[in-house]
Design a protein around this motif. Structure first.
Motif, mmCIF file in Angstrom:
data_model
loop_
_atom_site.group_PDB
_atom_site.id
_atom_site.type_symbol
_atom_site.label_atom_id
_atom_site.label_comp_id
_atom_site.label_asym_id
_atom_site.label_seq_id
_atom_site.Cartn_x
_atom_site.Cartn_y
_atom_site.Cartn_z
ATOM 1 N N TYR A 136 0.828 -1.204 0.000
ATOM 2 C CA TYR A 136 0.000 0.000 0.000
ATOM 3 C C TYR A 136 0.864 1.257 0.000
ATOM 4 O O TYR A 136 0.633 2.179 -0.791
ATOM 5 C CB TYR A 136 -0.936 -0.012 1.209
ATOM 6 C CG TYR A 136 -1.721 1.265 1.382
ATOM 7 C CD1 TYR A 136 -2.813 1.547 0.571
ATOM 8 C CD2 TYR A 136 -1.367 2.196 2.348
ATOM 9 C CE1 TYR A 136 -3.523 2.716 0.723
ATOM 10 C CE2 TYR A 136 -2.072 3.370 2.503
ATOM 11 C CZ TYR A 136 -3.159 3.624 1.689
ATOM 12 O OH TYR A 136 -3.861 4.788 1.840
ATOM 13 N N LYS A 147 -7.164 2.655 -3.694
ATOM 14 C CA LYS A 147 -8.309 2.661 -2.774
ATOM 15 C C LYS A 147 -8.762 1.224 -2.478
ATOM 16 O O LYS A 147 -9.124 0.903 -1.340
ATOM 17 C CB LYS A 147 -9.449 3.483 -3.375
ATOM 18 C CG LYS A 147 -10.569 3.758 -2.448
ATOM 19 C CD LYS A 147 -10.167 4.738 -1.382
ATOM 20 C CE LYS A 147 -11.380 5.061 -0.541
ATOM 21 N NZ LYS A 147 -11.024 5.635 0.738
ATOM 22 N N GLY A 148 -8.737 0.342 -3.483
ATOM 23 C CA GLY A 148 -9.069 -1.060 -3.260
ATOM 24 C C GLY A 148 -8.090 -1.738 -2.318
ATOM 25 O O GLY A 148 -8.491 -2.486 -1.418
ATOM 26 N N HIS A 173 -6.391 -0.187 -0.120
ATOM 27 C CA HIS A 173 -6.664 0.426 1.184
ATOM 28 C C HIS A 173 -7.785 -0.320 1.915
ATOM 29 O O HIS A 173 -7.709 -0.524 3.133
ATOM 30 C CB HIS A 173 -7.034 1.895 1.001
ATOM 31 C CG HIS A 173 -7.487 2.561 2.259
ATOM 32 N ND1 HIS A 173 -6.615 2.904 3.277
ATOM 33 C CD2 HIS A 173 -8.715 2.921 2.684
ATOM 34 C CE1 HIS A 173 -7.292 3.457 4.262
ATOM 35 N NE2 HIS A 173 -8.576 3.479 3.925
ATOM 36 N N HIS A 174 -8.812 -0.731 1.187
ATOM 37 C CA HIS A 174 -9.899 -1.493 1.818
ATOM 38 C C HIS A 174 -9.404 -2.856 2.303
ATOM 39 O O HIS A 174 -9.826 -3.331 3.364
ATOM 40 C CB HIS A 174 -11.075 -1.653 0.863
ATOM 41 C CG HIS A 174 -11.915 -0.424 0.750
ATOM 42 N ND1 HIS A 174 -12.659 0.081 1.789
ATOM 43 C CD2 HIS A 174 -12.116 0.423 -0.277
ATOM 44 C CE1 HIS A 174 -13.283 1.170 1.406
ATOM 45 N NE2 HIS A 174 -12.957 1.404 0.147
ATOM 46 N N ALA A 211 -7.595 -2.282 5.456
ATOM 47 C CA ALA A 211 -8.482 -1.989 6.578
ATOM 48 C C ALA A 211 -9.039 -3.263 7.223
ATOM 49 O O ALA A 211 -9.450 -3.231 8.385
ATOM 50 C CB ALA A 211 -9.628 -1.093 6.120
ATOM 51 N N THR A 212 -9.045 -4.368 6.497
ATOM 52 C CA THR A 212 -9.549 -5.618 7.074
ATOM 53 C C THR A 212 -8.512 -6.315 7.952
ATOM 54 O O THR A 212 -8.874 -7.118 8.805
ATOM 55 C CB THR A 212 -9.979 -6.615 5.980
ATOM 56 O OG1 THR A 212 -8.849 -6.959 5.181
ATOM 57 C CG2 THR A 212 -11.083 -6.056 5.117
ATOM 58 N N LYS A 214 -17.751 -4.910 9.142
ATOM 59 C CA LYS A 214 -16.738 -4.112 8.441
ATOM 60 C C LYS A 214 -15.881 -4.981 7.527
ATOM 61 O O LYS A 214 -15.468 -4.534 6.460
ATOM 62 C CB LYS A 214 -15.852 -3.386 9.447
ATOM 63 C CG LYS A 214 -16.523 -2.245 10.148
ATOM 64 C CD LYS A 214 -15.548 -1.542 11.063
ATOM 65 C CE LYS A 214 -16.199 -0.356 11.737
ATOM 66 N NZ LYS A 214 -15.273 0.364 12.605
ATOM 67 N N HIS A 242 -15.585 -4.172 3.658
ATOM 68 C CA HIS A 242 -14.312 -3.815 3.022
ATOM 69 C C HIS A 242 -13.958 -4.778 1.892
ATOM 70 O O HIS A 242 -13.445 -4.352 0.854
ATOM 71 C CB HIS A 242 -13.184 -3.774 4.052
ATOM 72 C CG HIS A 242 -13.196 -2.558 4.915
ATOM 73 N ND1 HIS A 242 -13.098 -1.277 4.415
ATOM 74 C CD2 HIS A 242 -13.300 -2.419 6.264
ATOM 75 C CE1 HIS A 242 -13.135 -0.411 5.400
ATOM 76 N NE2 HIS A 242 -13.256 -1.074 6.541
ATOM 77 N N SER A 281 -16.120 -6.389 0.033
ATOM 78 C CA SER A 281 -17.016 -6.066 -1.082
ATOM 79 C C SER A 281 -16.569 -4.798 -1.801
ATOM 80 O O SER A 281 -16.566 -4.740 -3.036
ATOM 81 C CB SER A 281 -18.449 -5.900 -0.577
ATOM 82 O OG SER A 281 -18.941 -7.119 -0.086
ATOM 83 N N LYS A 282 -16.187 -3.764 -1.035
ATOM 84 C CA LYS A 282 -15.733 -2.517 -1.660
ATOM 85 C C LYS A 282 -14.448 -2.737 -2.459
ATOM 86 O O LYS A 282 -14.304 -2.213 -3.572
ATOM 87 C CB LYS A 282 -15.510 -1.447 -0.600
ATOM 88 C CG LYS A 282 -16.793 -0.921 -0.001
ATOM 89 C CD LYS A 282 -16.519 0.045 1.128
ATOM 90 C CE LYS A 282 -17.798 0.451 1.819
ATOM 91 N NZ LYS A 282 -17.551 1.300 2.996
ATOM 92 N N ALA A 283 -13.525 -3.514 -1.899
ATOM 93 C CA ALA A 283 -12.285 -3.806 -2.624
ATOM 94 C C ALA A 283 -12.593 -4.576 -3.903
ATOM 95 O O ALA A 283 -12.021 -4.295 -4.961
ATOM 96 C CB ALA A 283 -11.328 -4.599 -1.741
#
Length: 168
Positions: free
Chosen positions: A15, A71-72, A74-75, A78-79, A92, A96, A98-100
């Motif tokens: 990252y 950004k992906g 980053h998600h 975050a996990t 969460k 995260h 799903s968003k990634a």
């Protein structure tokens, strides 16, 4: 837990390398564009490409795709704290993932579209090729779909765990 901490370290390093390279790319492009103002005469021809509409049409979308990829990642990053503490079924985590997955899939699809559109802009010719970049975009779409699926699995597992907690 050793595997998760190793994965956490790898994702963090990846990252920050992405963020540094993104910042360096933007600074380099601004520096080259800014340096064009200080050249005179023959030197201007070297920097004239950076002031053209083709430059904006090619490099701005590339920077946007690069930002979405960061950004992906980053998600995913975050996990890692949640997974390392053993909180696998937190909402969460599935969010995260799903968003990634969505971001990776979008970057893959837009990357392939970009591969088709750039030759039209640059040389007014339609060119379809199966090169490393196209394969990378397809692979990124597959990874994105995997993380979307993974997010759904974690969401279902959370629902099953809640049901199990209520029945006991």
């Amino acid at each position: 837990m050793k595997n998760i901490s190793t994965l956490k370290t790898i994702i963090n390093v990846f990252y920050w390398l992405l963020v540094l390279s993104f910042g360096g790319t933007i600074l380099a492009l601004l520096g080259i564009n800014f340096a064009g103002f200080f050249t005179s005469g023959e030197g201007l021809s070297i920097f004239s490409i950076f002031n053209s509409w083709q430059f904006l049409l090619i490099f701005i979308p590339l920077l946007v795709l690069y930002f979405l990829f960061i950004k992906g990642v980053h998600h995913l990053r975050a996990t890692m704290p949640l997974l390392s503490t053993g909180d696998l079924f937190a909402e969460k985590v599935s969010g995260h993932f799903s968003k990634a997955g969505k971001l990776f899939s979008i970057v893959g699809v837009l990357g392939i579209l970009f591969q088709l559109i750039v030759p039209l802009i640059a040389s007014s010719k339609m060119k379809v090729s199966l090169d490393f970049t196209t394969i990378s975009c397809v692979f990124l779409m597959i990874i994105g779909l995997f993380f979307l699926f993974f997010g759904e699995v974690f969401q279902k597992a959370k629902m099953i765990q809640e049901e199990n907690d209520l029945t006991i």
